[in-house]
Motif scaffolding. Structure first.
Motif, short mmCIF file in Angstrom:
data_model
loop_
_atom_site.label_atom_id
_atom_site.label_comp_id
_atom_site.label_asym_id
_atom_site.label_seq_id
_atom_site.Cartn_x
_atom_site.Cartn_y
_atom_site.Cartn_z
N ASP A 107 0.81 -1.12 -0.06
CA ASP A 107 0.17 0.11 0.04
C ASP A 107 0.74 1.25 -0.04
O ASP A 107 0.63 2.36 0.11
CB ASP A 107 -0.98 0.03 1.22
N TYR A 155 0.72 6.72 -0.84
CA TYR A 155 0.19 6.03 -0.11
C TYR A 155 -1.32 5.77 -0.25
O TYR A 155 -2.06 6.52 -0.75
CB TYR A 155 0.12 6.73 1.32
N SER A 190 -6.15 14.11 -1.42
CA SER A 190 -6.67 12.61 -1.64
C SER A 190 -7.16 12.73 -2.95
O SER A 190 -7.64 13.50 -3.59
CB SER A 190 -7.73 12.43 -0.46
N GLU A 209 -13.29 11.49 5.63
CA GLU A 209 -12.90 10.13 5.35
C GLU A 209 -12.16 9.63 6.54
O GLU A 209 -12.03 8.27 6.63
CB GLU A 209 -12.37 9.84 3.85
N LEU A 210 -11.35 10.40 7.33
CA LEU A 210 -10.84 9.94 8.36
C LEU A 210 -11.85 9.51 9.63
O LEU A 210 -11.21 8.53 10.50
CB LEU A 210 -9.85 10.89 9.13
N SER A 213 -8.39 4.84 -2.67
CA SER A 213 -8.12 6.09 -2.41
C SER A 213 -6.51 6.36 -2.00
O SER A 213 -6.03 5.38 -1.71
CB SER A 213 -8.74 6.43 -1.01
N ASP A 270 -4.93 3.56 0.76
CA ASP A 270 -5.86 3.44 1.75
C ASP A 270 -5.98 1.82 1.70
O ASP A 270 -6.54 1.32 2.95
CB ASP A 270 -7.17 4.19 2.05
N GLU A 271 -5.72 0.91 1.02
CA GLU A 271 -5.67 -0.27 0.87
C GLU A 271 -4.63 -0.94 0.06
O GLU A 271 -4.24 -0.43 -1.02
CB GLU A 271 -6.97 -0.97 0.67
#
Length: 618
Positions: free
Chosen positions: A322, A386, A341, A543-544, A352, A388-389
């Motif tokens: 990731d 980076y 983002s 989204e956090l 994302s 998010d998955e």
């Protein structure tokens, strides 16, 4: 008839070469490809149409304007330039070709990158009168970046320099030095005149000093590295095919290796294993499917796989990660900003992603690494990403399909950048979530409250801090545990190293959003009073948080009212040109589309506005 059938069999068995023509504007790319098409069995009706179009739209007087075979858009014919990538198919008895004629203007660099992404060879044109230009170097760099290993330098318009051998040798020498620095595996150079046909399809008597063949002879004979037979099987899932309860298959195109029934495979990123039961096509089941085959695979076990997953050889699967180092080409009209983002699409998978760091950008003329805080349109940078998955991937130099990606704007889905993965960052393998026995729910229960993030946004002087300050006093008097993060106060500590350029604003919001997330995790009601001018960054902050934890509160104040207040004198300085990048003056503010609460401050007291917030919280 037998001769015709034999010719057709020979033609169909000829291999396929995909190549692009690129270089600076007016170097003759469209004319060259038009000449190739015209001289390689162009149908009579198209010849007649070209001759008629040349009289109406051509630039060669009574002569044929071969570029018109490529310049199909009205705007292209009016301006005499190529705007979009024009794909054309043609062939000879020895080989079939798909050529992408790429635009030369800098503003259409994104189109050139699209054409290069599927090419095996690049024909780089240079005007003999001008030599190597910035766009020549930029296109060559992008072709190298996107995995093109063979390059042919075509020094065009030799007729305009008297077919001078020294001119050709000087340009060829300069370009071969550039090509070596870019890592091209094979470089060839040919002097041509696309308009007159010199060295295009047949060797020209006007340049007897040229010892090599024509451009077409080179294209017919160039040997490309065949796919390695030892490549491990990979197939990204494009679609889950389930017409009824008795059949479940996974559709896609094999991008590497060969798959057979009985092969053990793994589905990534879940790492579930199974075996291939069937290879299904419209013509029936296959005993094997090599790279390039579009098939439906069924598995012997009930293994879950979704669009964007990768089915791969279990003995040698691709990696999953990731965090990456990647080369990135900015294609959007706005700058690519670290911390913002974006959507990242790799194959059929969309996740994302953020650019966490721009290590450097590249000077396309010298290939020198330069410091950069953002990437402007057409700039190339080396960045850390980076996601998010985790996603399955391979290095782009090993597998184009699993190593290429695009970044998209999360609001418009417009393409912002394209990139190639270099390697997974080692730190990604060293970081793991540590389990904590005391969680957010326990901390909230201790405080007897529901933790929230109340995000106040609006222009300077709107009244965000005043409203948030009084709201905190009210909440504390009611026994709640709170904290207020104010934009100016944060600038004295956590963000004292940041300025007010767009990339600084993005990083400022990223930092405060992460702090607010920690405070909500601690069970607090946290108020954030920041201008936070960009929707994308407020979306990133939202989204956090879990559903129901984030409330965006738009403090809506007209600019003229905020300027009248101007307690800090900031608007006056901005109007006088003493304060740059000031929101509302020379930097935009993007009002929320769907804020949970909008507070119009005109005609309302701070106390009345706080009452509205408390009512919304209840």
């Amino acid at each position: 008839m037998d001769a015709l059938a034999g010719y057709l069999r020979e033609y169909e068995s000829a291999d396929l070469l995909r190549f692009i023509t690129c270089g600076s504007v007016d170097d003759g790319k469209s004319t060259l490809i038009g000449r190739l098409l015209y001289d390689t069995r162009l149908p009579d009706d198209q010849r007649a149409a070209l001759e008629a179009d040349s009289k109406r739209h051509g630039t060669q007087g009574e002569g044929i304007d071969y570029a018109l075979l490529l310049d199909g858009l009205a705007a292209e014919r009016e301006q005499g330039i190529t705007i979009d990538v024009a794909y054309r198919f043609f062939g000879t008895a020895r080989r079939r070709f798909i050529v992408a004629d790429c635009p030369g203007h800098e503003q259409y660099t994104r189109n050139m990158a699209t054409g290069a992404s599927t090419a095996q060879l690049a024909v780089v044109l240079v005007d003999a009168r001008k030599g190597l230009l910035t766009q020549t170097r930029r296109h060559s760099y992008i072709a190298s970046l996107l995995g093109v290993r063979h390059v042919l330098l075509a020094v065009n318009k030799m007729d305009m320099v008297g077919y001078d051998r020294d001119v050709f040798r000087r340009i060829a020498g300069e370009y071969e030095a550039l090509a070596r620095s870019l890592g091209f595996a094979h470089v060839a150079s040919i002097p041509i005149s696309a308009l007159k046909g010199d060295n295009v399809t047949v060797r020209s008597p006007a340049m007897p000093w040229h010892e090599g063949g024509s451009l077409l002879e080179y294209l017919e004979g160039v040997e490309l590295e065949p796919p390695a037979d030892t490549d491990a099987f990979r197939m990204p899932v494009q679609w889950v095919c389930r017409p009824d309860q008795d059949f479940r298959g996974f559709a896609g195109t094999v991008v590497a290796g060969t798959v057979r029934p009985g092969d053990e495979v793994v589905v990534l990123p879940s790492a579930r294993r199974s075996r291939i039961a069937r290879i299904v096509t419209a013509e029936g089941d296959l005993p094997a499917a090599p790279a390039g085959s579009a098939v439906v695979l069924t598995l012997s076990d009930e293994v879950d796989a979704s669009r964007g997953d990768v089915i791969a050889a279990a003995a040698n699967p691709p990696d999953v990660a990731d965090q990456f180092a990647a080369h990135v080409l900015c294609l959007g009209d706005e700058a690519l900003l670290p911390g913002r983002s974006y959507w990242l699409r790799i194959g059929a998978r969309v996740v994302s992603a953020q650019v966490t760091e721009i290590k450097h950008k590249v000077d396309v003329n010298t290939q020198e690494a330069l410091a950069a805080r953002h990437l402007e349109t057409n700039e190339v940078g080396y960045c850390n990403l980076y996601l998010d998955e985790a996603v399955p991937f391979e290095r782009y130099c090993d597998n184009r399909d699993l190593g290429a990606f695009i970044l998209m704007d999360r609001q418009t889905n417009a393409t912002v950048a394209a990139g190639t993965l270099d390697f997974a960052l080692r730190r990604a393998h060293n970081l793991h979530w540590q389990h904590m026995d005391v969680d957010k729910a326990a901390r909230a229960a201790l405080k007897q409250q529901k933790p929230r993030c109340l995000w106040f946004t609006g222009i300077s002087g709107a009244g965000k801090s005043a409203i948030a300050n009084l709201l905190e006093k009210r909440l504390v008097s009611m026994g709640h545990h709170t904290y207020l993060l104010d934009g100016d106060n944060i600038r004295h500590g956590l963000s004292k190293d940041l300025g007010f350029a767009d990339e600084d604003r993005v990083e400022n919001i990223r930092r405060v959003a992460e702090v607010a997330k920690l405070m909500v995790d601690a069970g607090l009601i946290v108020m954030v009073a920041f201008i936070s001018p960009f929707r994308a960054d407020r979306r990133m902050a939202r989204e956090l948080f879990a559903d129901g934890e984030f409330m965006e509160i738009f403090v809506d104040t007209p600019l003229e009212v905020a300027e009248q207040r101007d307690a800090k004198g900031l608007y006056a300085k901005a109007r006088a040109g003493e304060l740059r990048n000031f929101t509302g003056i020379d930097s935009p503010y993007e009002a929320p589309f769907n804020a949970e609460l909008t507070l119009s401050t005109v005609g309302a007291t701070v106390g009345e506005l706080v009452d509205r917030v408390l009512k919304a919280l209840d």
